[in-house]
Design a protein around this motif. Structure first.
Motif, PDB file in Angstrom:
ATOM      1  N   PHE A  70     -97.625  36.361 -19.993  1.00 24.24           N
ATOM      2  CA  PHE A  70     -98.495  36.689 -18.098  1.00 24.24           C
ATOM      3  C   PHE A  70     -99.324  35.538 -17.951  1.00 24.24           C
ATOM      4  N   GLU A  71    -100.904  35.298 -18.417  1.00 25.02           N
ATOM      5  CA  GLU A  71    -101.366  34.448 -18.574  1.00 25.02           C
ATOM      6  C   GLU A  71    -101.163  33.032 -17.736  1.00 25.02           C
ATOM      7  N   ILE A  80     -99.198  37.991  -8.028  1.00 23.71           N
ATOM      8  CA  ILE A  80     -98.494  38.995  -8.933  1.00 23.71           C
ATOM      9  C   ILE A  80     -97.681  40.013  -7.663  1.00 23.71           C
ATOM     10  N   ASP A  81     -97.196  40.159  -7.171  1.00 25.07           N
ATOM     11  CA  ASP A  81     -96.721  41.130  -6.847  1.00 25.07           C
ATOM     12  C   ASP A  81     -95.928  42.469  -7.188  1.00 25.07           C
ATOM     13  N   ASN A 123    -102.829  45.000 -18.192  1.00 27.94           N
ATOM     14  CA  ASN A 123    -103.884  44.580 -17.677  1.00 27.94           C
ATOM     15  C   ASN A 123    -103.730  43.812 -16.811  1.00 27.94           C
ATOM     16  N   GLN A 124    -103.376  42.879 -16.730  1.00 30.43           N
ATOM     17  CA  GLN A 124    -103.481  42.091 -15.935  1.00 30.43           C
ATOM     18  C   GLN A 124    -103.522  42.661 -14.542  1.00 30.43           C
ATOM     19  N   GLN A 128    -105.925  42.595 -11.190  1.00 24.80           N
ATOM     20  CA  GLN A 128    -105.727  41.802  -9.976  1.00 24.80           C
ATOM     21  C   GLN A 128    -105.878  43.115  -8.831  1.00 24.80           C
ATOM     22  N   GLY A 129    -105.989  44.495  -9.275  1.00 23.75           N
ATOM     23  CA  GLY A 129    -106.418  45.235  -8.416  1.00 23.75           C
ATOM     24  C   GLY A 129    -105.120  46.012  -7.594  1.00 23.75           C
ATOM     25  N   SER A 130    -104.294  45.139  -7.966  1.00 26.00           N
ATOM     26  CA  SER A 130    -102.826  45.627  -6.790  1.00 26.00           C
ATOM     27  C   SER A 130    -101.197  44.516  -8.256  1.00 26.00           C
ATOM     28  N   GLY A 131    -100.117  45.603  -7.702  1.00 28.78           N
ATOM     29  CA  GLY A 131     -98.949  44.785  -7.825  1.00 28.78           C
ATOM     30  C   GLY A 131     -98.204  46.218  -8.723  1.00 28.78           C
TER      31      GLY A 131
END
Length: 245
Positions: A70-71, A80-81, A123-124, A128-131
């Motif tokens: 993921f990193e 990432i959406d 967690n990622q 990011q705050g979205s997705g």
């Protein structure tokens, strides 16, 4: 144009869904364990109109690689959406009944590996705050049946995990979607007798694509499986345990 991450893209449903993303010109980060098939699919998606296409070879049960993948994906795509987790195997129920080692392997693949991936992915996306987290579970997880309860137990665990994750992330800006397909005609089910309840990977992919646009929480595909499983869940246990399902 969106940025999409797909784990298990060599599965028939995931590949069909990726094709729909490609038509939209989306950027894709594709993960699978079969390098040859992965590169064939990646080249096909580029031809179909995908933007940037990145690939990585990872085995679902290689838990220590999950965080890094993921990193790498976020480094490649920047954001990432959608994260689609679509890998899975169909266990031999009799083999799992005879061998706990076989049962554990299948549960790790279909259950624990998904939970590991979701933990790192969630967690990622929270950072990011979205997705959107989208996971292919199964109607088999709605109730245990003697013919496939190992597979069903793994999928049921995934569905409950997703339910809790959806609750946890509801205020974070991250959406969690559970996909529950019924019978799908894929190489994994080629030895099964088919009837009118069976459908194609392409139809499931279309359902996933539309559900993502509508930000569904739980979607049964095709839709009539919601009704079928509602009826099955209502059968009292003293009766259900005597059924040959």
């Amino acid at each position: 144009m969106a940025n999409r991450f797909i784990f298990g893209v060599t599965s028939s449903i995931a590949e069909a869904t990726a094709r729909l993303f490609a038509v939209d010109g989306d950027n894709l980060f594709l993960v699978a364990r079969d390098q040859v098939k992965l590169h064939i699919i990646a080249d096909d998606l580029r031809v179909r109109g995908a933007g940037k296409v990145f690939t990585a070879v990872v085995d679902a049960r290689a838990f220590d690689t999950h965080r890094q993948i993921f990193e790498d994906a976020f480094t490649a795509l920047e954001s990432i959406d959608t994260i689609l987790i679509a890998h899975g195997t169909l266990p031999d129920q009799k083999s799992c009944e005879a061998s706990f080692d076989e049962l554990r392997k299948e549960f790790e693949t279909n259950g624990l590996a998904v939970m590991s991936l979701l933990t790192h992915a969630a967690n990622q996306l929270v950072q990011q705050g979205s997705g959107t987290l989208c996971v292919i579970s199964s109607v088999a997880g709605d109730r245990g049946r003697q013919s496939n309860y190992v597979y069903g137990a793994a999928k049921g665990a995934v569905s409950i995990f997703l339910q809790g994750l959806r609750n946890r992330l509801s205020s974070s800006g991250v959406h969690v979607m559970t996909v529950k397909p019924g019978f799908v005609d894929t190489p994994m089910t080629r030895d099964f007798d088919k009837n009118m309840l069976w459908t194609t990977p392409e139809k499931i992919a279309s359902g996933i694509y539309n559900a993502l646009q509508k930000k569904k929480d739980i979607v049964y595909l095709p839709w009539f499986w919601a009704l079928i499983m509602w009826i099955i869940r209502l059968i009292p246990e003293p009766i259900f345990k005597r059924l040959r399902l």
